[in-house]
Design a protein around this motif. Structure first.
Motif, short mmCIF file in Angstrom:
data_model
loop_
_atom_site.label_atom_id
_atom_site.label_comp_id
_atom_site.label_asym_id
_atom_site.label_seq_id
_atom_site.Cartn_x
_atom_site.Cartn_y
_atom_site.Cartn_z
N TRP A 189 -37.64 74.18 -90.84
CA TRP A 189 -36.72 74.96 -90.00
C TRP A 189 -35.44 74.18 -89.74
O TRP A 189 -34.34 74.74 -89.78
CB TRP A 189 -37.40 75.28 -88.67
CG TRP A 189 -36.47 75.95 -87.70
CD1 TRP A 189 -36.25 77.29 -87.56
CD2 TRP A 189 -35.63 75.31 -86.73
NE1 TRP A 189 -35.31 77.53 -86.59
CE2 TRP A 189 -34.91 76.32 -86.06
CE3 TRP A 189 -35.41 73.98 -86.37
CZ2 TRP A 189 -34.00 76.06 -85.04
CZ3 TRP A 189 -34.50 73.71 -85.36
CH2 TRP A 189 -33.80 74.73 -84.70
N SER B 135 -28.78 77.05 -82.04
CA SER B 135 -30.21 76.75 -82.22
C SER B 135 -30.46 75.26 -82.23
O SER B 135 -31.44 74.77 -81.65
CB SER B 135 -30.71 77.39 -83.52
OG SER B 135 -30.57 78.80 -83.50
N LEU B 136 -29.58 74.51 -82.89
CA LEU B 136 -29.73 73.06 -82.94
C LEU B 136 -29.55 72.44 -81.55
O LEU B 136 -30.27 71.52 -81.17
CB LEU B 136 -28.72 72.46 -83.93
CG LEU B 136 -29.03 72.66 -85.41
CD1 LEU B 136 -27.85 72.20 -86.26
CD2 LEU B 136 -30.28 71.89 -85.82
N ASN C 105 -33.23 74.24 -92.80
CA ASN C 105 -32.60 75.57 -92.93
C ASN C 105 -31.46 75.72 -91.92
O ASN C 105 -30.41 76.29 -92.23
CB ASN C 105 -33.64 76.66 -92.72
CG ASN C 105 -34.68 76.72 -93.83
OD1 ASN C 105 -34.43 76.23 -94.94
ND2 ASN C 105 -35.84 77.28 -93.54
N CYS C 106 -31.71 75.19 -90.72
CA CYS C 106 -30.70 75.33 -89.67
C CYS C 106 -29.47 74.49 -90.01
O CYS C 106 -28.33 74.93 -89.81
CB CYS C 106 -31.30 74.88 -88.34
SG CYS C 106 -30.63 75.73 -86.92
N ALA D 3 -27.48 76.19 -92.59
CA ALA D 3 -26.75 77.33 -92.04
C ALA D 3 -25.45 76.92 -91.37
O ALA D 3 -24.50 77.71 -91.30
CB ALA D 3 -27.63 78.09 -91.04
N THR D 4 -25.37 75.68 -90.89
CA THR D 4 -24.12 75.22 -90.26
C THR D 4 -23.01 75.05 -91.28
O THR D 4 -21.85 74.84 -90.91
CB THR D 4 -24.33 73.89 -89.51
OG1 THR D 4 -24.72 72.86 -90.44
CG2 THR D 4 -25.38 74.02 -88.43
N TYR E 36 -24.67 80.65 -84.67
CA TYR E 36 -26.08 80.81 -84.30
C TYR E 36 -26.87 79.55 -84.63
O TYR E 36 -27.71 79.10 -83.84
CB TYR E 36 -26.68 82.01 -85.03
CG TYR E 36 -28.13 82.26 -84.69
CD1 TYR E 36 -28.48 82.87 -83.49
CD2 TYR E 36 -29.14 81.87 -85.57
CE1 TYR E 36 -29.82 83.09 -83.16
CE2 TYR E 36 -30.48 82.07 -85.25
CZ TYR E 36 -30.82 82.68 -84.05
OH TYR E 36 -32.14 82.89 -83.73
N ALA E 37 -26.58 78.95 -85.81
CA ALA E 37 -27.29 77.73 -86.21
C ALA E 37 -26.97 76.58 -85.27
O ALA E 37 -27.86 75.80 -84.89
CB ALA E 37 -26.90 77.37 -87.65
N GLU E 38 -25.71 76.45 -84.89
CA GLU E 38 -25.32 75.37 -83.98
C GLU E 38 -25.96 75.54 -82.60
O GLU E 38 -26.41 74.58 -81.99
CB GLU E 38 -23.79 75.33 -83.87
CG GLU E 38 -23.12 74.84 -85.14
CD GLU E 38 -21.60 75.00 -85.09
OE1 GLU E 38 -21.09 75.49 -84.07
OE2 GLU E 38 -20.95 74.65 -86.09
#
Length: 419
Positions: A8, A30-31, A11-12, A15-16, A26-28
């Motif tokens: 995960w 989530s991180l 993937n995250c 995505a950045t 959204y990825a940032e």
């Protein structure tokens, strides 16, 4: 983090890098949320240390790891999460086991071949060491010293020196006396071995910057521990003076910022030696006088071609990978500052007493205005007034001060002879 969590995270991070702003945002987010979970810093360390992953992912992970590690650029955040008891501490704190994982992975990555990754690792190592070394990270220095001595791993030598250069700014009077006898011989081997292909000028300059930092700390200790610091430096002074002479004895190279930089670092080290250990330096200084004069005289012709006759310094505003300026002007300032130190020293002035007139002659030659100044001041006389009143530290300010002091020294010498 479990394996699925690791995937995960990958993937995250990927995505950045997405071109879609919504996906990146959204990825940032989530991180940032994941950074509050236990094990996040260790998971990022594993990504950053994995040399099989794409470079972009590893670079991002180091940018993100600065949110969990005490990295230089985000010290305020680090103070909140790395160590309880700090003034601005906020939960969550990085666990002891996770810190151990992070420290181990950082050391395994010090010899990374990518210079950007290597610099990021060095900054992280230095920042963690600020909190954990030496008590909680006793194997740090032995590890770095082993890397420095390994000529088969040039990336390791580069990485270890970067770490030590950053660490040296945080060394105190309890560490330096123990470190110097072990570290200085290793650094001397690097500085004195230009025949080793990968010991290039930038690497040797970095080694000298560590010498400068350590000598500065020893100098700060001389007020209380004068005998101890003198005894520590005594056996090392001659080898270093001999090496400084070797570097300075050749004419200054034009259009070679690496040559200017290594000479500038030598001059900074010499300044520390003669100011902090004047009695010791006096006995060894004569070996430096001739080479220093060669550097001083030959630098004038380079300065005239580049700055006096040229439109501008072609290297102005250029910096090396560690942020050090590579301009000719910064080198000349350091050179003149060291000349000031010599003339202002009761012990050392007599070494150059017979050449004071020549010294003034060449110093005055540095005072010539540049073509760029002629053009600027011809168009705007007010700018001339503003520049003359400007106290910003520049070549002209330093040179004018040098000329005044040198001229005063000659006047005193003449008056002395008349009495």
């Amino acid at each position: 983090m479990a394996d699925q969590d690791q995937q995960w995270l990958l993937n995250c991070l990927t995505a950045t890098l997405d071109t879609n702003q919504e996906v990146r945002s959204y990825a940032e987010a989530s991180l940032n949320q994941a950074s509050l979970q236990p094990g996040f810093g260790g998971a990022l360390s594993k990504v950053a240390a994995n040399r099989e992953l794409p470079l972009g992912l590893r670079q991002i992970s180091f940018c993100r790891i600065e949110l969990m590690l005490p990295a230089v650029l985000l010290k305020q955040f680090v103070k909140k999460h790395w160590q309880e008891g700090e003034e601005n501490f906020e939960h969550p704190v990085v666990s002891r086991d996770e810190k151990e994982v992070i420290r181990r992975l950082l050391l395994l990555s010090v010899d990374d071949s990518n210079r950007k990754i290597c610099t990021a690792i060095s900054m992280a190592v230095s920042s963690v060491a600020h909190y954990d070394w030496p008590e909680d990270w006793p194997d740090l220095l032995p590890f770095l010293l082993n890397l420095i001595n390994d000529q088969t791993n040039i990336n390791g030598v580069h990485g270890a020196l970067r770490c030590l250069a950053l660490l040296s700014g945080d060394l105190d009077d309890t560490v330096v006396p123990k470190l110097v006898p072990v570290l200085f011989p290793c650094l001397h081997i690097i500085v004195s071995s230009p025949q080793v292909v990968f010991y290039d000028k930038p690497l040797r300059t970095k080694a000298l910057s560590v010498v400068y930092s350590c000598t500065s700390m020893l100098g700060a200790m001389t007020g209380v521990y004068k005998a101890e610091t003198s005894n520590l430096m005594m056996p090392m002074l001659k080898p270093w003076m001999d090496q400084f002479s070797t570097i300075l004895e050749h004419p200054v190279q034009s259009e070679d910022p690496d040559d200017w930089n290594i000479r500038m670092e030598v001059l900074k080290c010499l300044n520390q030696f003669v100011q902090n250990f004047p009695t010791l330096a006096e006995t060894e200084f004569k070996v430096v006088v001739g080479p220093l004069w060669q550097t001083f005289v030959s630098s004038l012709s380079v300065y005239e071609r580049s700055l006096i006759e040229g439109a501008e310094d072609p290297y102005e505003g250029r910096y090396d990978s560690d942020g050090a300026e590579k301009s000719l002007e910064s080198f000349v300032i350091q050179l003149l500052e060291f000349m000031l130190t010599i003339v202002g020293s009761r012990r050392l002035a007599k070494v150059v007493a017979n050449n004071l007139r020549e010294l003034v002659y060449y110093t005055i030659a540095f005072l010539q205005i540049t073509e760029q100044q002629v053009h600027t001041w011809s168009l705007d006389a007010n700018q001339y007034v503003a520049d003359e009143e400007d106290t910003t530290y520049s070549c002209r300010v330093s040179e004018q001060l040098s000329s005044e002091i040198l001229a005063s020294a000659i006047l005193l010498d003449i008056l002395k002879k008349q009495t």
